[in-house]
Scaffold this motif. Structure first.
Motif, PDB file in Angstrom:
ATOM      1  N   ASP A 158       0.634  -1.065  -0.141  1.00 43.43           N
ATOM      2  CA  ASP A 158      -0.342   0.001   0.071  1.00 43.43           C
ATOM      3  C   ASP A 158       0.792   1.236  -0.086  1.00 43.43           C
ATOM      4  O   ASP A 158       0.495   2.109  -0.800  1.00 43.43           O
ATOM      5  N   ALA A 159       2.101   1.214   0.642  1.00 44.72           N
ATOM      6  CA  ALA A 159       2.820   2.622   0.716  1.00 44.72           C
ATOM      7  C   ALA A 159       3.551   2.969  -0.687  1.00 44.72           C
ATOM      8  O   ALA A 159       3.150   4.040  -1.206  1.00 44.72           O
ATOM      9  N   ALA A 160       4.162   1.863  -1.354  1.00 48.20           N
ATOM     10  CA  ALA A 160       4.611   2.246  -2.680  1.00 48.20           C
ATOM     11  C   ALA A 160       3.248   2.456  -3.647  1.00 48.20           C
ATOM     12  O   ALA A 160       4.141   3.530  -4.415  1.00 48.20           O
ATOM     13  N   ARG A 161       2.624   2.143  -3.305  1.00 56.87           N
ATOM     14  CA  ARG A 161       1.119   2.202  -4.149  1.00 56.87           C
ATOM     15  C   ARG A 161       0.753   3.733  -4.196  1.00 56.87           C
ATOM     16  O   ARG A 161       0.757   4.379  -5.135  1.00 56.87           O
ATOM     17  N   GLN A 162       0.385   4.507  -2.881  1.00 57.74           N
ATOM     18  CA  GLN A 162       0.094   5.649  -2.814  1.00 57.74           C
ATOM     19  C   GLN A 162       1.194   6.406  -3.069  1.00 57.74           C
ATOM     20  O   GLN A 162       1.428   7.914  -3.407  1.00 57.74           O
ATOM     21  N   VAL A 163       2.958   6.608  -3.277  1.00 60.08           N
ATOM     22  CA  VAL A 163       4.238   7.072  -3.348  1.00 60.08           C
ATOM     23  C   VAL A 163       3.189   6.948  -4.911  1.00 60.08           C
ATOM     24  O   VAL A 163       3.380   7.942  -5.608  1.00 60.08           O
TER      25      VAL A 163
END
Length: 458
Positions: free
Chosen positions: A49-54
């Motif tokens: 999720d963190a990578a997708r948000q970036v």
């Protein structure tokens, strides 16, 4: 002192690296990164999720930058494009050139729309996870209301509401008024017109400078958008993008076939035409710039025997307002976006796409990346979501090569046809009765015109 110097050197190298290769690298890297994230999420059970948000933030910045440029580009380039046709040149040749370019652009966008509607290149691809809550297309008003909204009662309200057609009409009206100001017999009015024209030229340069800056960020945005889509869909997006590319290339091939038929209808030698046009066609394919191909196109027109009085006006004008290949791309890509959004285009929306595509071609410059701005205008005017535009941006360089070649071919076709309809504007070396033929009464003038150095873009 060395680290800052090194950073500046790396930045300069990045700026000097061709945009087409940066976008290609971003496309490949985005595909790989997105597929890797998808495999980690679905196969290994990792939380990405963190990578997708970036990725979502980086991609959204690119989409917002494109949207930000739409109205400044419309206003400045349309006023400049319309006002560049002086009253002295609004005669018979100018009318024919303008009518030919508008007619072929409308026909081209119709080809792109019809072929894309038949193939539905984006069907089956779901980007709901990428587009967010505002992804659904807005409800469109009836066709009668759409036509009425073209004439704004409040231009500032049209800007706030994003009424693209109304803003285009307003820019065209002001461009025509500026044309008559600069050609006025009243010295004061003419001086004011020239002053305003310089301001418009400055505004165009300012907008183009911002566009060049945005295009330097484009690889980052393309990487983020492609990676985000692949992370959500896996390999499902590859086939729709390949179908869109196929639709655009087939439609452009059909359009070039239409040019050949038009040349035959006006009794032009098709083999001689394409023999002379092959160099500018190849140059346009490689450089992806109609304006940059102008010197080569000028030499090709001279080889065809076209008089400078025609090509000196039609080719620079065509590099600005004749975007047949880009019109095909806009039509096909708009259907692609609608397919992804799950929207069936209404008759009113299709007519809006045609109108915006034709009118936008009047003001969109013949430079790399201009088609992406035109697509943003069209998507905005039809109420479709902007998120799928990022997918198209990933393959924009591939599509841009073919559409620019089509644009330049259309310029030369119109130039050759119109020269053939004007007495003394076409020298045929195989026709001794031609005024400009070898040995004919107009041969010295034709030879002087052919020997003249080609026009170069500003």
């Amino acid at each position: 002192m060395s680290p800052p110097t090194q950073r500046r050197t790396l930045w300069r190298r990045y700026l000097e690296f061709p945009l087409i290769w940066k976008l290609a690298a971003a496309l490949v890297a985005g595909l790989a990164a997105g597929l890797a994230l998808n495999a980690l999420q679905t196969g290994a059970g990792w939380n990405t999720d963190a990578a997708r948000q970036v990725l979502e933030v980086l991609g959204e910045i690119f989409l917002r930058l494109l949207t930000m440029l739409v109205f400044p580009l419309i206003i400045s380039t349309l006023i400049a494009g319309v006002s560049s046709v002086t009253p002295q040149r609004l005669g018979r040749i100018g009318f024919k050139v303008f009518l030919f370019y508008l007619a072929t652009s409308a026909f081209a966008i119709a080809i792109g729309l019809l072929l894309a509607l038949a193939v539905s290149p984006g069907a089956g691809l779901d980007l709901s996870g990428v587009q967010g809550e505002d992804a659904e297309a807005a409800d469109r008003p009836p066709l009668s209301e759409t036509l009425l909204n073209i004439v704004p009662d409040n231009p500032f309200q049209a800007l706030v509401e994003g009424n693209v057609l109304a803003i285009m009409l307003m820019a065209i009206v002001f461009g025509l008024a500026l044309t008559f100001m600069t050609g006025s017999d009243d010295e004061r009015i003419r001086g004011l017109g020239l002053f305003l024209r310089r301001g418009v030229d400055g505004a165009v340069e300012l907008v183009f400078l911002v566009i060049r800056g945005v295009l330097q960020y484009a690889p980052v945005g393309v990487f983020a958008l492609i990676a985000g889509v692949m992370a959500d869909t896996g390999a499902e997006a590859i086939l729709p993008l390949a179908k869109l590319t196929g639709v655009v290339y087939v439609a452009i091939a059909l359009q070039i076939g239409v040019y050949a038929l038009l040349l035959l209808a006006f009794r032009a030698n098709v083999r001689r035409f394409f023999g002379a046009a092959k160099d500018p066609m190849l140059t346009a394919f490689v450089t992806r710039s109609s304006s940059g191909t102008l010197p080569v196109s000028t030499r090709a027109a001279e080889k065809m025997g076209v008089h400078e009085g025609v090509y000196g006006f039609s080719l620079p004008l065509g590099a600005t307002i004749n975007m047949d290949g880009t019109a095909i791309y806009v039509g096909a890509a708009t259907v692609f976006v609608a397919n992804i959004a799950g929207v069936e285009l209404t008759i009113g929306q299709i007519l809006t796409v045609v109108a915006v595509g034709v009118l936008a071609s009047v003001g969109t410059a013949g430079v790399p990346g201009a088609g992406l701005i035109m697509l943003s205008m069209t998507v905005t005017s039809t109420g479709l979501p902007m998120a799928p535009v990022g997918l198209v941006a990933g393959i924009d360089a591939i599509l841009d090569m073919a559409r620019t070649m089509c644009n330049v071919t259309g310029d030369l076709t119109g130039t050759r046809i119109i020269a053939g309809t004007e007495k003394g504007m076409l020298a045929d070396p195989h026709d001794p009765d031609d005024p400009g033929a070898a040995g004919g009464p107009g041969a010295p003038q034709a030879a002087a015109a052919a020997a003249a150095p080609p026009d170069t873009p500003d």
